[in-house]
Design a protein around this motif. Structure first.
Motif, PDB file in Angstrom:
ATOM      1  N   SER A   1       0.821  -1.211   0.000  1.00 13.79           N
ATOM      2  CA  SER A   1       0.000   0.000   0.000  1.00 13.79           C
ATOM      3  C   SER A   1       0.858   1.264   0.000  1.00 13.79           C
ATOM      4  CB  SER A   1      -0.950  -0.001   1.207  1.00 13.79           C
ATOM      5  OG  SER A   1      -0.203   0.136   2.404  1.00 13.79           O
ATOM      6  N   LEU A   2       2.189   1.105   0.146  1.00 17.04           N
ATOM      7  CA  LEU A   2       3.086   2.273   0.128  1.00 17.04           C
ATOM      8  C   LEU A   2       3.367   2.690  -1.317  1.00 17.04           C
ATOM      9  CD1 LEU A   2       5.678   1.080   2.817  1.00 17.04           C
ATOM     10  CD2 LEU A   2       3.668   2.541   3.176  1.00 17.04           C
ATOM     11  N   GLY A   3       3.455   3.981  -1.531  1.00 18.54           N
ATOM     12  CA  GLY A   3       3.647   4.515  -2.881  1.00 18.54           C
ATOM     13  C   GLY A   3       4.818   3.896  -3.626  1.00 18.54           C
ATOM     14  N   GLU A   4       5.920   3.666  -2.918  1.00 14.93           N
ATOM     15  CA  GLU A   4       7.119   3.173  -3.611  1.00 14.93           C
ATOM     16  C   GLU A   4       6.980   1.738  -4.110  1.00 14.93           C
ATOM     17  OE1 GLU A   4       8.841   3.519   0.601  1.00 14.93           O
ATOM     18  OE2 GLU A   4      10.458   2.707  -0.616  1.00 14.93           O
ATOM     19  N   TYR A   5       5.932   1.020  -3.664  1.00 12.56           N
ATOM     20  CA  TYR A   5       5.726  -0.358  -4.137  1.00 12.56           C
ATOM     21  C   TYR A   5       4.512  -0.461  -5.060  1.00 12.56           C
ATOM     22  CZ  TYR A   5       9.234  -1.383  -0.666  1.00 12.56           C
ATOM     23  OH  TYR A   5      10.406  -1.391   0.038  1.00 12.56           O
ATOM     24  N   ARG A   6       4.096   0.685  -5.613  1.00 10.79           N
ATOM     25  CA  ARG A   6       2.906   0.704  -6.474  1.00 10.79           C
ATOM     26  C   ARG A   6       3.073  -0.216  -7.693  1.00 10.79           C
ATOM     27  NH1 ARG A   6      -0.204   4.855  -6.220  1.00 10.79           N
ATOM     28  NH2 ARG A   6       0.120   4.391  -4.042  1.00 10.79           N
ATOM     29  N   ASP A   7       4.276  -0.188  -8.302  1.00  3.66           N
ATOM     30  CA  ASP A   7       4.492  -1.019  -9.491  1.00  3.66           C
ATOM     31  C   ASP A   7       4.374  -2.497  -9.143  1.00  3.66           C
ATOM     32  OD1 ASP A   7       4.856   1.206 -10.956  1.00  3.66           O
ATOM     33  OD2 ASP A   7       7.054   1.078 -11.078  1.00  3.66           O
ATOM     34  N   LEU A   8       4.923  -2.844  -7.971  1.00  4.37           N
ATOM     35  CA  LEU A   8       4.863  -4.246  -7.539  1.00  4.37           C
ATOM     36  C   LEU A   8       3.407  -4.658  -7.307  1.00  4.37           C
ATOM     37  CD1 LEU A   8       6.636  -6.693  -6.777  1.00  4.37           C
ATOM     38  CD2 LEU A   8       6.565  -5.892  -4.414  1.00  4.37           C
ATOM     39  N   LEU A   9       2.642  -3.745  -6.724  1.00  3.44           N
ATOM     40  CA  LEU A   9       1.218  -4.026  -6.488  1.00  3.44           C
ATOM     41  C   LEU A   9       0.523  -4.275  -7.824  1.00  3.44           C
ATOM     42  CD1 LEU A   9      -1.334  -4.159  -4.721  1.00  3.44           C
ATOM     43  CD2 LEU A   9      -1.433  -1.670  -4.767  1.00  3.44           C
ATOM     44  N   GLU A  10       0.834  -3.435  -8.802  1.00  2.00           N
ATOM     45  CA  GLU A  10       0.236  -3.609 -10.138  1.00  2.00           C
ATOM     46  C   GLU A  10       0.647  -4.960 -10.725  1.00  2.00           C
ATOM     47  OE1 GLU A  10      -2.003  -2.067 -11.912  1.00  2.00           O
ATOM     48  OE2 GLU A  10      -2.320  -0.510 -10.420  1.00  2.00           O
ATOM     49  N   ASP A  11       1.928  -5.308 -10.573  1.00  2.00           N
ATOM     50  CA  ASP A  11       2.401  -6.598 -11.111  1.00  2.00           C
ATOM     51  C   ASP A  11       1.639  -7.757 -10.473  1.00  2.00           C
ATOM     52  OD1 ASP A  11       4.187  -5.247 -12.640  1.00  2.00           O
ATOM     53  OD2 ASP A  11       5.954  -5.703 -11.403  1.00  2.00           O
ATOM     54  N   LEU A  12       1.433  -7.649  -9.157  1.00  4.99           N
ATOM     55  CA  LEU A  12       0.748  -8.740  -8.454  1.00  4.99           C
ATOM     56  C   LEU A  12      -0.728  -8.797  -8.815  1.00  4.99           C
ATOM     57  CD1 LEU A  12       2.416  -8.567  -4.941  1.00  4.99           C
ATOM     58  CD2 LEU A  12       2.452 -10.515  -6.488  1.00  4.99           C
ATOM     59  N   ARG A  13      -1.313  -7.627  -9.070  1.00  5.46           N
ATOM     60  CA  ARG A  13      -2.738  -7.612  -9.431  1.00  5.46           C
ATOM     61  C   ARG A  13      -2.968  -8.288 -10.784  1.00  5.46           C
ATOM     62  NH1 ARG A  13      -6.783  -7.522  -7.981  1.00  5.46           N
ATOM     63  NH2 ARG A  13      -8.003  -5.640  -8.212  1.00  5.46           N
ATOM     64  N   SER A  14      -1.932  -8.278 -11.613  1.00  4.02           N
ATOM     65  CA  SER A  14      -2.102  -8.924 -12.918  1.00  4.02           C
ATOM     66  C   SER A  14      -1.429 -10.310 -12.955  1.00  4.02           C
ATOM     67  CB  SER A  14      -1.558  -8.028 -14.036  1.00  4.02           C
ATOM     68  OG  SER A  14      -0.208  -7.750 -13.789  1.00  4.02           O
ATOM     69  N   TYR A  15      -1.028 -10.809 -11.781  1.00  2.68           N
ATOM     70  CA  TYR A  15      -0.405 -12.141 -11.727  1.00  2.68           C
ATOM     71  C   TYR A  15      -1.451 -13.145 -11.246  1.00  2.68           C
ATOM     72  CZ  TYR A  15       2.884 -15.810 -10.342  1.00  2.68           C
ATOM     73  OH  TYR A  15       3.544 -17.015 -10.212  1.00  2.68           O
ATOM     74  N   GLU A  16      -1.806 -14.064 -12.120  1.00  3.43           N
ATOM     75  CA  GLU A  16      -2.952 -14.942 -11.816  1.00  3.43           C
ATOM     76  C   GLU A  16      -2.647 -15.961 -10.721  1.00  3.43           C
ATOM     77  OE1 GLU A  16      -1.305 -14.755 -14.582  1.00  3.43           O
ATOM     78  OE2 GLU A  16      -0.809 -16.736 -15.382  1.00  3.43           O
TER      79      GLU A  16
END
Ligand SMILES: NC(=O)C1=CN([C@@H]2O[C@H](COP(=O)(O)OP(=O)(O)OC[C@H]3O[C@@H](n4cnc5c(N)ncnc54)[C@H](OP(=O)(O)O)[C@@H]3O)[C@@H](O)[C@H]2O)[C@@H](O)CC1
Ligand SMILES: Nc1ncnc2c1ncn2[C@@H]1O[C@H](COP(=O)(O)OP(=O)(O)OP(=O)(O)O)[C@@H](O)[C@H]1O
Length: 382
Positions: free
Chosen positions: A214-229
């Motif tokens: 939920s921290l701004g600096e891990y936003r890309d990782l969050l996006e990657d995980l949201r699209s990882y089935e």
């Protein structure tokens, strides 16, 4: 960093029927976790004390740099005062900025750090000399910070390698229960998650790992995980709120392939626009640790799913077509089944223990609950 939460999650997976569980943790938590169970393999992959020493060293250098900046602001150590005439280049109202770049932004910073130097008021040769000396010291401190950043990256890389080395032997990995919120532990977790996605490992993301995302600096990782089935996130109410805030702040609109198990009175298991509800009755007490029990139980079910998927991929070379559609449905169903297990186990544990029920009591019921559910399934299938 907690010792209870990883134990609850690991022990729950064992009680579901998993053969082996390894806990990767801090040296400081290793002994208590090991003492909870001889069955668990516990590996100390880092030390909080060593991690703190990196932060302390970094803090020391930054404080020295701030001191240098303040000295610059005082008119170059006696070289100038507020009434001092200023040169054209270094106008008194000007605030110069020095960017301090370390290998990676330290302690939650984004990009470099900037420290203001109030206009370098060099008004005579002495002042210029003092300023030049100050800049020299600053450059040397910057060098130290760079070197420290590089050392830290090597240190973190070593921990990551230690953990990812075991990937070929794993069917699933759960990250988060009891992780704590140390910034260097987050750096390790970030890289381990990235490598797990590359390795197509089943990932269960819970607790502090969700806080991290939920921290701004891990936003890309969050996006990657949201699209990882092959990822299941298990947020509680607060974690879900934080994730929603993080996603709504900058919703990339990308594919939403992972599963979210939103815990609550009714657990909701969400995949993109599909939602399954686990309305099974639980206990009347929400003691600490039931979320960890759920994370461990989902990990066990996902590990079995990974085995099934591997078998099917193998079969595919013999003309069995892997059906992507059924894969996510099976993962959704497995997450739902795991939520049912925990609700049922909590209900039985509460009936027996009432107010004194703890996560350990819930874990104690998992084996019988899974057996009963298996029997029900066998009886239901003609
Ligand atoms: N024995 C151990 O070792 C255990 C270790 N654990 C580990 O602890 C770590 C942090 O986990 P966490 O759950 O305290 O952190 P987070 O979700 O950020 O909550 C922060 C605050 O938000 C609130 N709050 C939370 N849920 C709410 C709700 N449904 N409804 C309303 N409010 C709610 C609540 O605030 P409060 O109510 O206290 O004011 C809470 O204090 C993590 O690593 C985890 O694995 C635990 O697993 C327990 C067993
Ligand atoms: N409001 C509620 N009413 C009844 N049961 C609940 C409620 N909230 C959660 N639960 C049950 O507790 C389980 C764990 O959810 P919880 O919100 O306690 O997770 P958590 O905070 O991550 O747990 P932990 O204490 O391990 O960190 C849920 O799957 C659900 O079965």
């Amino acid at each position: 960093m907690y010792a209870g939460a990883p134990y609850y999650a690991a022990e729950s997976a064992l009680r579901c029927g998993v053969d082996l569980v390894t806990v990767y943790t801090a040296a400081e938590a290793c002994m208590p976790i090991k003492c909870y169970s001889p069955e668990l393999m516990v590996r100390a992959v880092y030390s909080i004390e060593v991690m703190n020493s990196y932060l302390d060293e970094e803090g020391g250098i930054i404080r020295e740099m701030e001191g240098e900046c303040r000295r610059g602001g005082g008119g170059g150590g006696g070289g100038g005062g507020n009434d001092a005439p200023t040169t054209k280049e270094t106008n008194g109202s000007d605030t110069r900025r020095i960017a301090m770049m370390s290998g990676r932004p330290p302690i939650g910073g984004e990009g470099g750090r900037y420290l203001p130097i109030q206009g370098g008021e060099a008004r005579n040769d002495d002042g210029v000399e003092v300023l030049a000396e100050g800049l020299g010291r600053m450059t040397s401190l910057e060098g130290k910070l760079h070197a420290l950043g590089e050392r830290r990256e090597v240190f973190i890389g070593g921990i990551v390698d230690d953990i990812t080395h075991a990937f070929p032997t794993l069917h699933a990995m759960c990250i988060g229960p009891g992780l704590g919120r140390h910034p260097l532990v987050f750096s390790v977790a970030e890289k381990v998650i990235q490598r797990a996605i590359e390795a197509r490992l089943m990932l269960i993301i819970d607790a502090d790992a969700l806080f991290m995302l939920s921290l701004g600096e891990y936003r890309d990782l969050l996006e990657d995980l949201r699209s990882y089935e092959r990822c299941v996130m298990t947020p509680n109410l607060m974690e879900m709120r934080r994730l929603r805030d993080a996603l709504s702040a900058d919703d990339g609109g990308g594919r939403r392939s992972n599963i979210i198990v939103q815990k609550g009175n009714v657990d909701e298991i969400i995949h993109d626009s599909y939602t399954m509800r686990c309305e099974e009755e639980g206990g009347l007490k929400r003691c600490g640790g039931i979320g960890d029990v759920l994370a461990g139980t989902i990990s066990a079910f996902m590990a079995w799913n990974a085995i099934l998927e591997m078998e099917e991929t193998h079969d595919a070379q013999n003309d069995v077509i892997t059906n992507k559609e059924s894969e996510w449905q099976r993962r959704l169903f497995a997450s739902w089944a795991a939520a049912v297990v925990v609700k049922k186990a909590t209900k039985v544990a509460f009936q027996k223990k009432k107010r004194s029920m703890s996560a350990l009591d819930v874990i104690g019921e998992i084996g019988d609950v899974v057996n009963d559910m298996e029997d029900d399934l066998k009886n239901a299938v003609p």
